[in-house]
Design a protein around this motif. Structure first.
Motif, mmCIF file in Angstrom:
data_model
loop_
_atom_site.group_PDB
_atom_site.id
_atom_site.type_symbol
_atom_site.label_atom_id
_atom_site.label_comp_id
_atom_site.label_asym_id
_atom_site.label_seq_id
_atom_site.Cartn_x
_atom_site.Cartn_y
_atom_site.Cartn_z
ATOM 1 N N GLU A 141 0.830 -1.210 0.000
ATOM 2 C CA GLU A 141 0.000 0.000 0.000
ATOM 3 C C GLU A 141 0.864 1.260 0.000
ATOM 4 O O GLU A 141 0.490 2.274 -0.595
ATOM 5 N N ARG A 172 -6.394 0.113 -6.493
ATOM 6 C CA ARG A 172 -7.136 -0.273 -5.289
ATOM 7 C C ARG A 172 -8.012 -1.491 -5.540
ATOM 8 O O ARG A 172 -8.277 -2.272 -4.628
ATOM 9 N N ASP A 175 -5.730 -4.321 -5.144
ATOM 10 C CA ASP A 175 -5.296 -4.411 -3.745
ATOM 11 C C ASP A 175 -6.401 -4.974 -2.856
ATOM 12 O O ASP A 175 -6.122 -5.674 -1.875
ATOM 13 N N THR A 176 -7.655 -4.665 -3.190
ATOM 14 C CA THR A 176 -8.779 -5.232 -2.439
ATOM 15 C C THR A 176 -8.797 -6.748 -2.591
ATOM 16 O O THR A 176 -9.046 -7.487 -1.628
ATOM 17 N N LEU A 179 -6.087 -8.185 -0.369
ATOM 18 C CA LEU A 179 -6.498 -8.164 1.036
ATOM 19 C C LEU A 179 -7.502 -9.281 1.324
ATOM 20 O O LEU A 179 -7.405 -9.968 2.351
ATOM 21 N N LEU A 180 -8.473 -9.474 0.428
ATOM 22 C CA LEU A 180 -9.462 -10.539 0.635
ATOM 23 C C LEU A 180 -8.798 -11.910 0.623
ATOM 24 O O LEU A 180 -9.164 -12.793 1.409
#
Length: 607
Positions: A141, A172, A175-176, A179-180
């Motif tokens: 990030e 993003r 990146d989501t 993260l998931l």
């Protein structure tokens, strides 16, 4: 020396802190602080490499936290992949920062630029050193933030500001997904440490989903289809930013992530097949767009997407060595090409290759080094790109999927074509510039020479002449490495055909039959941006308009009405505040009298 590895990331962060806090007072000294810490980081990377080859290994700095019963440490991973990437990022980053001293000279936000560059270096190096997914995600990030700040560095230009927002929002999405994927692994009670990722346990469908989501993060960072649209627009930033972030290092993070988790992806063939398919589509699509683009930086941007696609294709077809080898060589020759483009733009004040011409006689140092980079990218022997691309050819051929191999052939042909077209239009023929041009200063051409040397000779590390030193280093193989002659001839003939095609069109003016509809699709970048506009942007804008009306008519009105009621009550109550003490005493006496009457009524049971 391996135990000092964490300082490789700490040193650039110290430069960021000094420049962001005292940049105005430091002035031009800020550049030397950033360059100095970057040089120190590069020297440390060399020492860490020597320590690793002498038997040094990963280590933990401290225990950090426990998530769902799994302990996570602040740890440093030291292996061949990390060491290789540390050397690439620190060496290329240092050379680009030296180049930036001349390129950014006179900019009013000179110290801030070097502060952002140092923060990016710290984040990227921290990402490479992280020994688990959670720590990597934090630096991941940070890299994304720095990308947005540097792309929109000249934010007074609307196009640059919009490009920064686009880069931030598009990445993003990826990146989501990353993260998931991390959260799924944690929910299943799995460790996030890279050393244990090959033995992840849990329901096959969920673990495979986590692998796909993690790859989604790699797609965003490495600008792979369909999350590629931000990278060409990111060329609105300074050319040094394009070279450092969007050619050599940041966009390589996605490929690095797949390589880092390669054992995890190998255990889930569906995810690995997705890696190959996305890489194939990205390579073909971006290369075809570069063939019809006239902006020198955008040609290189689409070339970057295409080459990253080739790396993904190699990894997806089992070519771990080929993918990582091309990742290393590409960093040097693509940084060289972007810095060469910056030198051309600095002198010619235009980015349109159709408006250039004849630069070879006026900018010989820039021209020669740029041509070396172009030959390396085209895969011409003995330049570095030939050796790494040969590895990819072998990997894809042995995989056995002829669609992948055909895509590789087509991409290689188009790569040689658009680079030859760029070189012929910009550096040869009659000058089409309105003003005279001159060579860039030594502070800009010096890094070009060093990068050209790497672009010319670095690939020899993977050649039979060095007994496959790179292959042995990256995978610890003991067997002899030989040149696959048929593949080498095939890749060379394809590249030479592309160069010849560009020569016939640009110099000889030969008209080849073309599919008009396909050219129109490529010129319009396959309408991906327009598709996003229709599917996502406009509906979202309409939702925002409706939400704004609802917010104003309902939410804001309700809040404002409450405020008005409170205000009216306040206005009524403030009338008793007259400032006259005798009236206050009268009210107090009346209140005491009413209280006594109430108490007496209760006692006498009147009430």
């Amino acid at each position: 020396m391996v135990k000092l590895a964490h300082w490789i990331s700490v040193l650039p962060f110290m430069a960021f802190w000094l420049n962001i806090m005292f940049g105005r007072k430091l002035g031009k000294l800020s550049a030397f602080i950033s360059v100095g810490t970057s040089v120190m980081a590069a020297l440390l990377a060399v020492l860490v490499c020597m320590g690793f080859m002498a038997g040094g290994s990963s280590y933990a700095l401290t225990g950090w936290l426990t998530v769902n019963g799994q302990p996570i440490t602040l740890g440093i991973i030291i292996d061949s992949l990390t060491v290789m990437m540390l050397l690439v990022v620190t060496i290329v980053g240092t050379l680009i920062q030296i180049y930036s001293i001349g390129y950014m000279s006179g900019d009013p936000r000179y110290s801030r630029f070097f502060a952002y560059i140092s923060l990016f270096m710290a984040s990227m190096l921290g990402l490479l050193l992280a020994d688990n997914l959670l720590l990597l995600y934090i630096f991941w990030e940070g890299v994304g933030l720095c990308s947005c700040l540097l792309v929109a560095f000249w934010y007074e230009k609307p196009a640059a500001a919009a490009a920064g927002v686009k880069a931030f929002v598009t990445t993003r999405v990826g990146d989501t997904g990353l993260l998931l994927g991390i959260l799924i692994l944690l929910s299943l009670g799995n460790t996030l440490h890279f050393a244990d990722m090959a033995s992840v346990k849990g329901p096959e469908s969920l673990v495979a989903l986590a692998a796909v989501l993690i790859f989604l993060g790699a797609m965003g960072k490495s600008a792979q289809f369909p999350l590629h649209t931000w990278l060409p627009d990111a060329m609105e930033g300074p050319t040094a930013v394009s070279a450092l972030i969007h050619a050599a290092t940041m966009v390589a993070a996605g490929v690095y992530l797949v390589a880092r988790l390669y054992g995890f992806f190998l255990a889930h063939p569906l995810a690995l097949q997705m890696v190959a398919c996305v890489g194939m589509i990205s390579a073909l699509m971006a290369a075809s767009i570069a063939c019809v683009t006239n902006d020198i930086k955008r040609i290189l941007a689409y070339s970057t997407i295409s080459q990253l696609g080739l790396m993904m294709l190699a990894l997806g077809t089992g070519g771990y060595t080929g993918g990582t080898f091309h990742l290393m060589t590409h960093a040097f020759f693509k940084a060289l090409l972007f810095l060469g483009a910056g030198s051309v733009i600095h002198a010619a004040h235009t980015q349109d290759i159709r408006a250039m011409g004849g630069l070879f006689t006026k900018m010989k140092m820039t021209s020669v080094t740029f041509i070396i980079g172009a030959l390396a990218l085209a895969g011409i022997m003995p330049f570095s790109g030939f050796w790494s691309k040969d590895e990819i050819f072998c990997a894809v051929w042995h995989h056995g999927n002829m669609w992948f191999f055909a895509a590789l052939i087509a991409t290689s042909f188009m790569t040689a074509f658009y680079m030859a077209r760029l070189v012929l239009l910009a550096f040869f023929g009659a000058s089409r510039l309105e003003k005279d041009v001159h060579e860039s200063p030594l502070v800009m051409t010096g890094p070009l020479v060093v990068l050209a040397a790497f672009s010319a000779g670095l690939g020899l590390l993977g050649s039979p002449w060095c007994h496959g030193a790179f292959q042995h280093f990256i995978q610890a193989k003991d067997e002899a490495i030989g040149l696959n002659v048929p593949m080498a001839i095939c890749s060379t003939m394809v590249s030479l055909s592309g160069i010849m095609g560009a020569y016939m069109i640009v110099v000889r003016n030969v008209k080849f039959p073309t599919w008009t509809w396909l050219k129109k699709m490529a010129v319009n970048k396959y309408y991906v941006d327009e598709l996003y506009e229709v599917v996502f942007v406009r509906p979202f804008q309409r939702i925002c308009v409706v939400s704004a009306v609802f917010d104003g008519a309902c939410i804001d009105r309700a809040v404002n009405d409450v405020g008005r009621v409170v205000g009216a009550c306040g206005q009524a109550v403030r009338r008793i505040q007259t400032g006259m003490i005798d009236r206050y005493l009268l009210v107090q006496a009346g209140g005491v009298l009413m209280l006594l009457v109430f108490i007496l009524g209760k006692v006498c049971r009147i009430f």
